[in-house]
Motif scaffolding. Sequence first.
Motif, short mmCIF file in Angstrom:
data_model
loop_
_atom_site.label_atom_id
_atom_site.label_comp_id
_atom_site.label_asym_id
_atom_site.label_seq_id
_atom_site.Cartn_x
_atom_site.Cartn_y
_atom_site.Cartn_z
N GLY A 171 4.62 2.48 -8.27
CA GLY A 171 4.24 3.82 -7.82
C GLY A 171 5.05 4.90 -8.50
O GLY A 171 4.53 5.94 -8.90
N TYR A 172 6.35 4.65 -8.66
CA TYR A 172 7.22 5.60 -9.34
C TYR A 172 6.76 5.80 -10.78
O TYR A 172 6.65 6.94 -11.27
CB TYR A 172 8.66 5.09 -9.31
N TYR A 173 6.44 4.71 -11.46
CA TYR A 173 5.93 4.79 -12.83
C TYR A 173 4.63 5.60 -12.88
O TYR A 173 4.47 6.49 -13.71
CB TYR A 173 5.70 3.38 -13.39
N ARG A 174 3.70 5.26 -11.99
CA ARG A 174 2.39 5.93 -11.99
C ARG A 174 2.52 7.43 -11.77
O ARG A 174 1.80 8.21 -12.40
CB ARG A 174 1.50 5.35 -10.88
N HIS A 175 3.40 7.82 -10.85
CA HIS A 175 3.49 9.23 -10.48
C HIS A 175 4.46 10.05 -11.32
O HIS A 175 4.33 11.27 -11.38
CB HIS A 175 3.84 9.37 -8.99
N TYR A 176 5.41 9.40 -12.00
CA TYR A 176 6.44 10.17 -12.71
C TYR A 176 6.54 9.84 -14.20
O TYR A 176 6.60 10.74 -15.01
CB TYR A 176 7.80 10.02 -12.02
N PHE A 177 6.57 8.58 -14.58
CA PHE A 177 6.73 8.24 -15.99
C PHE A 177 5.44 8.33 -16.77
O PHE A 177 5.42 8.84 -17.88
CB PHE A 177 7.33 6.84 -16.17
N ARG A 178 4.34 7.86 -16.23
CA ARG A 178 3.08 7.85 -16.96
C ARG A 178 2.67 9.27 -17.34
O ARG A 178 2.27 9.51 -18.48
CB ARG A 178 1.98 7.19 -16.13
N MET A 237 0.82 -1.21 0.00
CA MET A 237 0.00 0.00 0.00
C MET A 237 0.86 1.26 0.00
O MET A 237 0.50 2.26 -0.62
CB MET A 237 -0.91 0.04 1.24
N SER A 238 2.01 1.20 0.67
CA SER A 238 2.78 2.41 0.94
C SER A 238 3.14 3.20 -0.31
O SER A 238 2.95 4.42 -0.34
CB SER A 238 4.04 2.08 1.75
N PHE A 239 3.66 2.54 -1.33
CA PHE A 239 4.13 3.30 -2.48
C PHE A 239 3.06 3.50 -3.54
O PHE A 239 3.36 3.98 -4.63
CB PHE A 239 5.40 2.68 -3.05
N GLN A 240 1.82 3.19 -3.21
CA GLN A 240 0.74 3.54 -4.12
C GLN A 240 0.17 4.91 -3.77
O GLN A 240 -0.65 5.45 -4.49
CB GLN A 240 -0.33 2.45 -4.11
N PHE A 241 0.63 5.46 -2.65
CA PHE A 241 0.24 6.81 -2.27
C PHE A 241 1.25 7.79 -2.84
O PHE A 241 2.42 7.46 -3.01
CB PHE A 241 0.21 6.95 -0.74
N LYS A 258 9.89 11.69 -4.71
CA LYS A 258 10.64 11.06 -5.79
C LYS A 258 11.99 10.55 -5.27
O LYS A 258 12.39 9.41 -5.53
CB LYS A 258 10.85 12.05 -6.94
N ASN A 259 12.71 11.38 -4.52
CA ASN A 259 13.98 10.97 -3.93
C ASN A 259 13.77 9.89 -2.87
O ASN A 259 14.57 8.96 -2.75
CB ASN A 259 14.71 12.17 -3.32
N LEU A 260 12.70 10.01 -2.09
CA LEU A 260 12.37 9.00 -1.09
C LEU A 260 12.26 7.63 -1.76
O LEU A 260 12.85 6.65 -1.29
CB LEU A 260 11.05 9.37 -0.40
#
Length: 172
Positions: free
Chosen positions: A155-162, A20-24, A116-118
Amino acid sequence: MSAFTLSQLLVAIAIVFDLMSFQFKARERIVACLFVSGILISIHFCLLAQWTAAGLMGIATVRYLTSIFTTSKKVMWFFSGAAVLMSGLTYSGLVSVISCIGTLFQTRAAFCQADKNLRLLMIVGTSFWLCHNILVGSPMAVLMELLFIGSNLVGYYRHYFRGQLHSSKRKA
């Protein structure tokens, strides 16, 4: 139920919080999930008599809770020092060193202002914990770290690449 079986069950529950954590996107929610997961993982390591890991995860739970309220570098250095001290006091060889290095990366991550750095620092730290968990023979903890890295990458993909892919298609 044996201590080993109970330890694996606790990690299975921790996995839910890790996924769950990195989906936020909000760092406070990410860190709150990691706090709950850390408590369960610390108990898991106690049951396996992995005292450095148990102590580091205990410190991590307080660190995650603290980092919800501050990203102070002084507080980050306090937790880094506490991790090194715990590792020295409970030193049991290579696994202590590996878990300490992983914790130091994750400590830096927890005090990042930018999620992002986190995320990036967490991947590095989690990779060290993955090696640790392989060496101590905890299959659910190995699975947890693999899923944690995968969830973080999703999560990284969803928030930054997509978002970048959609905006570059609109420009074309």
